[in-house]
Design an enzyme around this catalytic site. Structure first.
Site, mmCIF file in Angstrom:
data_model
loop_
_atom_site.group_PDB
_atom_site.id
_atom_site.type_symbol
_atom_site.label_atom_id
_atom_site.label_comp_id
_atom_site.label_asym_id
_atom_site.label_seq_id
_atom_site.Cartn_x
_atom_site.Cartn_y
_atom_site.Cartn_z
ATOM 1 N N ARG A 196 -5.330 -8.443 3.537
ATOM 2 C CA ARG A 196 -6.561 -8.498 2.749
ATOM 3 C C ARG A 196 -7.368 -9.780 2.995
ATOM 4 O O ARG A 196 -8.393 -9.994 2.366
ATOM 5 C CB ARG A 196 -6.232 -8.373 1.256
ATOM 6 C CG ARG A 196 -5.598 -9.606 0.677
ATOM 7 C CD ARG A 196 -4.964 -9.471 -0.666
ATOM 8 N NE ARG A 196 -5.568 -8.621 -1.647
ATOM 9 C CZ ARG A 196 -4.944 -8.269 -2.794
ATOM 10 N NH1 ARG A 196 -3.711 -8.723 -3.036
ATOM 11 N NH2 ARG A 196 -5.542 -7.488 -3.664
ATOM 12 N N ASN A 256 -7.734 1.278 -10.190
ATOM 13 C CA ASN A 256 -6.796 2.145 -10.909
ATOM 14 C C ASN A 256 -7.222 2.307 -12.362
ATOM 15 O O ASN A 256 -7.211 3.413 -12.915
ATOM 16 C CB ASN A 256 -5.383 1.554 -10.865
ATOM 17 C CG ASN A 256 -4.859 1.360 -9.453
ATOM 18 O OD1 ASN A 256 -5.378 1.936 -8.500
ATOM 19 N ND2 ASN A 256 -3.838 0.537 -9.320
ATOM 20 N N ASP A 274 -2.004 -0.762 -14.998
ATOM 21 C CA ASP A 274 -3.433 -0.445 -14.904
ATOM 22 C C ASP A 274 -3.771 0.817 -15.689
ATOM 23 O O ASP A 274 -4.820 0.896 -16.344
ATOM 24 C CB ASP A 274 -3.830 -0.254 -13.440
ATOM 25 C CG ASP A 274 -3.439 -1.436 -12.576
ATOM 26 O OD1 ASP A 274 -3.500 -2.581 -13.067
ATOM 27 O OD2 ASP A 274 -3.081 -1.221 -11.409
#
Length: 305
Positions: A104, A34, A259
């Site tokens: 993840r 990001n 971000d």
């Protein structure tokens, strides 16, 4: 004159956002990705923006590479790990708040720092290197050491090192390991961009000024403490400013707000803006981002930082 390079290191993930009537929109995001997105949107064309991570050989890894290439984010340093895929997360809104679910554990990015030579090549000639606490959290301890060693060498070669601790307890084996690793990493950096509400439970900071002071005491040259709707605190050894967000921002989705703040702040500093000017630009961009859905906002909406 050699082209100036910004290199961001971390995990790029598949984002499934929405959830209304069980309908989701597929995109790509991740904290350091990001920030790279907003750096690319706000830096002039004579800067290159590269992303360092690892992906697989699957359809979505290939599509992610194409997406980054199409948006002028360099992919030449992205490794390929056979048998692994990108991580995935889903976001849905409930009672005015965001809820995240992650997959993840077997992501390719967990193996991004296995090749010491590839790390060195990716950072060679970098003007600024950016990474986060999440970058470190997903790595095996030995791989963390390799990544930090490469960052130290890049700094010795002249790169400015920027770091967002991005405290995420669920990704760490213990608070002790998390706190000691983030502190050690920050001590190697020139610019640290923490979020006070994340830091306070771990380090006991009474306020944003306390967070800034703790990082300055580590020897960090420039600390930028994000504090939600409260003023950001920006501190160096000789300057201390507080910059409040502009009023009137409409909250639609806060994903990627911090971000984007980091990307806008760092790009403004690289353009020669003062601490106060850079923080004001960062608040402005974050205010635009929270008014849209998803982490990556159309650069055309950002205007000039």
């Amino acid at each position: 004159m050699a082209q100036q390079r910004f290199v961001s290191m971390g995990e790029a993930m598949i984002e499934m956002a929405g959830g209304e009537d069980r309908q989701y929109r597929l995109g790509y995001a991740g904290d350091t990705l990001n920030t790279a997105w907003y750096m690319r949107a706000l830096l002039p064309p004579d800067w290159s923006v590269d992303y360092f991570t690892a992906l697989g050989e699957d359809r979505y890894s290939g599509d992610m590479r194409k997406f980054l290439d199409a948006n002028r984010i360099g992919t030449q340093f992205i490794g390929t790990v056979k048998g692994r895929r990108p991580g995935l997360y889903m976001i849905h809104q409930e009672h005015g708040d965001r809820h995240f679910t992650y997959w993840r554990d077997q992501s390719a990015a967990r193996l991004m720092a296995e090749d010491k030579a590839a790390l060195a090549t990716a950072l060679e000639g970098a003007s600024m290197v950016y990474f986060s606490g999440i970058t470190l959290a997903i790595l095996h301890p030995r791989a963390r050491g390799r990544l930090l060693g490469a960052i130290v060498k890049a700094r010795e070669a002249g790169a400015t090192i920027a770091f967002d601790p991005n405290v995420r307890p669920a990704l760490w084996s213990s608070e002790r390991v998390m706190g000691s690793t983030l502190t050690a990493a920050a001590s190697l950096c020139d610019i640290v961009l923490p979020t006070h509400s994340d830091e306070a439970p771990l380090f006991g900071d009474a306020n944003a000024q306390g967070t800034a002071r703790r990082y300055l005491d580590l020897g960090v040259a420039e600390v930028v403490v994000k504090d939600g709707a409260h003023p950001a605190v920006i501190a160096t050894a000789t300057e201390h400013v507080q910059v409040a967000p502009q009023p009137g921002a409409v909250m639609v989705d806060a994903t990627g707000a911090g971000d984007s703040f980091n990307g806008a702040y760092l790009s403004a500093r690289l353009a020669g803006q003062s601490l106060e000017q850079a923080a004001a630009a960062a608040h402005r961009v974050a205010g635009i981002v929270i008014g849209q859905r998803g982490a990556l906002v159309d650069p055309g909406l950002l205007g000039s930082a």
